[in-house]
Design an enzyme around this catalytic site. Structure first.
Site, PDB file in Angstrom:
ATOM      1  N   SER A  68      24.464  47.479 -98.654  1.00 38.63           N
ATOM      2  CA  SER A  68      25.153  48.259 -99.362  1.00 38.63           C
ATOM      3  C   SER A  68      24.064  49.714 -99.646  1.00 38.63           C
ATOM      4  O   SER A  68      23.591  50.169 -98.648  1.00 38.63           O
ATOM      5  CB  SER A  68      25.450  47.846-100.719  1.00 38.63           C
ATOM      6  OG  SER A  68      26.349  48.428-101.671  1.00 38.63           O
TER       7      SER A  68
ATOM      8  N   ASP B 235      31.435  45.033 -98.064  1.00 39.25           N
ATOM      9  CA  ASP B 235      30.030  45.126 -98.753  1.00 39.25           C
ATOM     10  C   ASP B 235      29.444  44.034 -98.417  1.00 39.25           C
ATOM     11  O   ASP B 235      29.907  42.774 -98.492  1.00 39.25           O
ATOM     12  CB  ASP B 235      30.154  45.259-100.209  1.00 39.25           C
ATOM     13  CG  ASP B 235      28.739  45.805-100.563  1.00 39.25           C
ATOM     14  OD1 ASP B 235      27.716  45.258-100.198  1.00 39.25           O
ATOM     15  OD2 ASP B 235      28.990  46.665-101.395  1.00 39.25           O
TER      16      ASP B 235
END
Length: 314
Positions: A72, A184
């Site tokens: 991320s 993610d």
């Protein structure tokens, strides 16, 4: 013949004295081997700016980083640093960046935002286009949304893997790479310590940004509800990556909101403080670094506080 012979004897003795002064640090055969060090940067939206503080301290203290892995926001900062952007430059960028710089509202059944603007942002700041050009080997963690399997990108183009690693479910659209949809990386590698082991890291520094999305007043909107669910799940899945880590750096970022980009200086300071607390443990891995400081006469390196001066008697 007497004078030439005396000269030879003196030369041999001088050579013997010189050899006897050689230390382990001077002899590459006997010198302590420096372990390969990996740095794992976890996710956390704006709180991830604390990673910059971690990098600042490691850079200032000449701690070598041989591998970086990011999830991320950790993938953004990791990619930038591995491409050759210094911690100081990252600090300057962080003071200017805002959520709107890498996202835009969009109407889609897959998410409320698109992070396609991140492509422009990344191409503007990154000094490399591919993994192969990076100054430091890098791994980017993402999750295949169809299979749930982790994907670790280490080659090819940089931008799309970073976008995929940042595609927070429900908030951002999944990112398509080679016909597969990715979201993610926190679902697969909340802190990507294990990919660093696969790359060859012998010592791993893991940076964990533990904080709940929801404050005492309760959730404000659907993003808080989604984010809080992932925060709870993330805390319950710490076992694998913690067992692959040697040092855990955990900045105190609980007071910050996930979108607190305006508080970049405070977040960076939190990263610095947590890393300085971990320095003695990290430096214990690096005897060659200690020997170098001793050889250069640096008896009081910057990572240690200077001794208190003796009181002056009246």
């Amino acid at each position: 013949m007497k004078n030439p012979l005396n000269k030879i004897v003196r030369s041999v003795r001088a050579l013997g004295r010189e050899l006897s002064r050689h230390t382990v640090a001077d002899n590459p055969i006997d010198a302590p081997r420096q372990p390969k060090v990996g740095l794992a940067l976890g996710g956390g939206f704006a709180r991830g700016l604390a990673h910059i503080g971690v990098l600042k301290v490691l850079e200032e203290e000449n701690i070598p980083i041989d591998f970086i892995a990011g999830t991320s926001v950790g993938s953004v900062i990791g990619a930038a640093y591995a491409s050759g952007i210094s911690a100081k430059e990252l600090e300057e960028i962080a003071s200017l960046v805002r959520f709107k710089d890498f996202s835009r509202w969009t109407f889609s059944r897959f998410g409320l935002f698109s992070n396609d603007k991140m492509s422009v942002f990344l191409r503007k700041i990154l000094r490399c286009r591919t993994f192969e050009e990076l100054r430091i080997p890098l791994a980017i963690a993402a999750t295949d949304i169809m299979t749930g399997q982790p994907e670790v990108f280490t080659s090819g183009e940089l931008v799309d893997p970073v976008r995929a690693s940042c595609a927070y479910p429900g908030m951002f659209h999944p990112v398509k790479i080679d016909g597969r949809l990715f979201v993610d990386g926190l679902l697969a590698h909340a802190v990507p310590a294990m990919p660093l082991r696969d790359m060859g890291a012998e010592r791993v520094i893991s940076v964990y940004l533990s904080a709940h999305w929801v404050k005492k007043g309760g959730p404000r909107h659907v993003f808080d509800v989604i984010g809080q669910c992932f925060s709870i799940a993330q805390e319950r899945m710490c076992g694998p990556w913690k067992s692959a880590s040697d040092v855990l750096v955990q900045p105190e970022i609980g007071e910050f909101a996930y979108d607190d980009f305006v508080r970049a200086p405070d977040l960076i300071r939190a990263g610095e403080a947590a890393t300085r607390a971990a320095l003695p443990e990290i430096r214990a891995w690096l005897p060659a670094l200690e020997l170098k400081e001793m050889a250069t006469g640096d008896a009081n390196p910057a990572w240690q506080s200077p001794a208190e001066p003796a009181p002056v008697k009246p």
